[in-house]
Design a protein around this motif. Structure first.
Motif, PDB file in Angstrom:
ATOM      1  N   LEU A  27     129.662 -39.758 -39.330  1.00 28.16           N
ATOM      2  CA  LEU A  27     129.867 -40.333 -38.440  1.00 28.16           C
ATOM      3  C   LEU A  27     129.128 -41.009 -37.461  1.00 28.16           C
ATOM      4  O   LEU A  27     127.394 -41.135 -38.146  1.00 28.16           O
ATOM      5  CB  LEU A  27     130.333 -39.410 -37.268  1.00 28.16           C
ATOM      6  N   THR A  28     129.446 -42.255 -37.560  1.00 28.73           N
ATOM      7  CA  THR A  28     127.534 -43.409 -36.458  1.00 28.73           C
ATOM      8  C   THR A  28     128.084 -43.615 -35.096  1.00 28.73           C
ATOM      9  O   THR A  28     129.353 -44.135 -35.037  1.00 28.73           O
ATOM     10  CB  THR A  28     128.174 -44.685 -38.042  1.00 28.73           C
ATOM     11  N   LEU A  29     126.802 -42.876 -34.863  1.00 28.40           N
ATOM     12  CA  LEU A  29     127.185 -43.555 -32.885  1.00 28.40           C
ATOM     13  C   LEU A  29     126.485 -44.524 -32.610  1.00 28.40           C
ATOM     14  O   LEU A  29     125.000 -44.485 -33.036  1.00 28.40           O
ATOM     15  CB  LEU A  29     126.872 -42.028 -32.424  1.00 28.40           C
ATOM     16  N   GLU A  30     126.639 -45.929 -32.425  1.00 26.62           N
ATOM     17  CA  GLU A  30     125.724 -46.733 -32.286  1.00 26.62           C
ATOM     18  C   GLU A  30     125.258 -46.970 -31.042  1.00 26.62           C
ATOM     19  O   GLU A  30     125.845 -46.473 -29.300  1.00 26.62           O
ATOM     20  CB  GLU A  30     127.009 -47.929 -32.288  1.00 26.62           C
ATOM     21  N   GLU A  31     123.526 -47.640 -30.863  1.00 25.34           N
ATOM     22  CA  GLU A  31     123.532 -47.233 -29.617  1.00 25.34           C
ATOM     23  C   GLU A  31     124.202 -48.110 -28.347  1.00 25.34           C
ATOM     24  O   GLU A  31     124.792 -49.540 -28.480  1.00 25.34           O
ATOM     25  CB  GLU A  31     122.373 -48.657 -29.705  1.00 25.34           C
ATOM     26  N   GLY A  32     124.119 -47.578 -27.125  1.00 30.05           N
ATOM     27  CA  GLY A  32     124.806 -47.884 -25.826  1.00 30.05           C
ATOM     28  C   GLY A  32     126.028 -47.216 -25.821  1.00 30.05           C
ATOM     29  O   GLY A  32     126.624 -48.180 -24.956  1.00 30.05           O
ATOM     30  N   LYS A  33     126.378 -47.007 -26.553  1.00 32.46           N
ATOM     31  CA  LYS A  33     128.346 -46.608 -26.419  1.00 32.46           C
ATOM     32  C   LYS A  33     128.492 -45.422 -25.745  1.00 32.46           C
ATOM     33  O   LYS A  33     127.362 -44.218 -26.216  1.00 32.46           O
ATOM     34  CB  LYS A  33     128.232 -47.080 -27.888  1.00 32.46           C
ATOM     35  N   PHE A  34     129.384 -44.917 -25.051  1.00 31.61           N
ATOM     36  CA  PHE A  34     129.814 -44.147 -24.554  1.00 31.61           C
ATOM     37  C   PHE A  34     130.804 -43.060 -25.352  1.00 31.61           C
ATOM     38  O   PHE A  34     131.902 -43.893 -25.903  1.00 31.61           O
ATOM     39  CB  PHE A  34     130.686 -44.055 -23.439  1.00 31.61           C
ATOM     40  N   TYR A  35     130.389 -41.917 -26.383  1.00 32.91           N
ATOM     41  CA  TYR A  35     131.366 -41.641 -27.021  1.00 32.91           C
ATOM     42  C   TYR A  35     131.783 -39.968 -26.279  1.00 32.91           C
ATOM     43  O   TYR A  35     131.829 -39.197 -25.669  1.00 32.91           O
ATOM     44  CB  TYR A  35     131.283 -41.245 -28.210  1.00 32.91           C
ATOM     45  N   ALA A  36     133.823 -40.151 -26.752  1.00 33.07           N
ATOM     46  CA  ALA A  36     134.479 -38.743 -26.043  1.00 33.07           C
ATOM     47  C   ALA A  36     134.865 -38.001 -27.153  1.00 33.07           C
ATOM     48  O   ALA A  36     135.379 -38.328 -28.047  1.00 33.07           O
ATOM     49  CB  ALA A  36     135.428 -39.340 -24.770  1.00 33.07           C
ATOM     50  N   VAL A  37     133.928 -36.928 -27.512  1.00 37.52           N
ATOM     51  CA  VAL A  37     134.674 -35.855 -28.376  1.00 37.52           C
ATOM     52  C   VAL A  37     135.710 -35.038 -27.668  1.00 37.52           C
ATOM     53  O   VAL A  37     135.477 -34.025 -26.928  1.00 37.52           O
ATOM     54  CB  VAL A  37     133.385 -35.433 -29.587  1.00 37.52           C
ATOM     55  N   THR A  38     136.812 -34.836 -28.564  1.00 29.18           N
ATOM     56  CA  THR A  38     138.163 -33.546 -27.583  1.00 29.18           C
ATOM     57  C   THR A  38     138.550 -32.911 -28.881  1.00 29.18           C
ATOM     58  O   THR A  38     138.221 -33.515 -29.461  1.00 29.18           O
ATOM     59  CB  THR A  38     138.609 -34.334 -26.992  1.00 29.18           C
ATOM     60  N   GLY A  39     139.715 -32.009 -28.795  1.00 29.90           N
ATOM     61  CA  GLY A  39     140.481 -31.772 -29.730  1.00 29.90           C
ATOM     62  C   GLY A  39     140.873 -29.836 -28.650  1.00 29.90           C
ATOM     63  O   GLY A  39     140.073 -30.226 -27.929  1.00 29.90           O
TER      64      GLY A  39
END
Length: 251
Positions: A27-39
């Motif tokens: 997994l790569t998370l980029e600067e300034g982005k909004f991530y939602a992790v669900t499941g």
């Protein structure tokens, strides 16, 4: 900015055995982005957040932040580098005042106006809360607001929220959602939200579906939502006391 390479995690199951809760996460998370992790519940969402923060050490794989290998760094060292974490159930500290917590979070750099602004931002009256102890006298919603205020006091670049909707009433939830989203855009930070809430999913730059310890799907909400909406609706009906007709229970 933040990269997980083949990260796996095995934990004891309480019966003398063990279970793999994360398996080969890339997994790569980029600067300034909004991530939602669900499941689904038990799929590994909180474990993923705790691995990133350093609460759990992975049994395999490496974690990189701004090109630096932080796999073996402590929670404190990761925090100093700009990663911060909000627990699903915020801890309470008898004898510690709200003022003290905010001061510690900001490395003792706050003035009186800063304290007031932080509490106003999360919908709390400074005169009523600054000198209150962080103990059992505070409700779950009050604790959530205070914890988020302490995160906002930190000069962090990666914010991880573990189910900010857990244990709060719907009115408080609406305010917290708006505040987290607003601050994300104001400060251009990287935000990771472990969530079942559709409001977070609808504004995320990317939604990650985590199940059975693996990322099963990722992409825009319209791609991932059809795979999870029935499960999320069921969970929110349970949290709202079975009121399946109330759309705010799962929106």
């Amino acid at each position: 900015m933040l990269e997980l390479r083949s990260v796996s995690l095995t934990l004891g199951n309480g019966n003398g055995g063990s279970k793999e809760v994360l398996s080969q996460i890339d997994l790569t998370l980029e600067e300034g982005k909004f991530y939602a992790v669900t499941g689904p519940n038990g799929g590994g969402k909180t474990s993923l957040a705790k691995v990133i923060m350093g609460i759990y050490q992975p049994t395999a794989g490496r974690i990189y932040y701004k090109g630096e290998d932080i796999t073996d760094l402590s929670i404190t060292e990761r925090s100093r580098r700009g990663i911060t974490y909000a627990f699903q159930q915020p801890p309470r500290f008898k004898g510690v005042r709200v003022r003290d917590l905010l001061s510690i979070a900001a490395n003792n750099s706050l003035n009186e106006k800063d304290y007031h602004c932080l509490l106003h931002d999360v919908g709390l009256c400074p005169e009523d809360y600054l000198n209150r102890e962080i103990d059992s006298s505070l409700s779950g919603g009050e604790m959530k607001r205070i914890e988020i205020a302490s995160l906002l006091a930190r000069p962090a670049e990666v914010f991880i929220f573990d189910e900010p909707e857990a244990g709060v009433d719907l009115w408080t939830l609406r305010q917290l959602v708006m505040m987290i989203i607003e601050r994300h855009h104001q400060r251009h930070i990287t935000t990771v939200t472990i969530t079942h809430n559709e409001r977070f999913l609808s504004v995320a730059d990317e939604v990650l579906l985590l199940a059975e310890g693996q990322i099963k799907e990722r992409g825009k909400r319209d791609k991932v939502w059809p795979l999870i909406k029935d499960d999320i609706a069921c969970q929110w009906r349970q949290r709202c006391g079975g009121e399946a007709s109330d759309p705010d229970c799962y929106r």
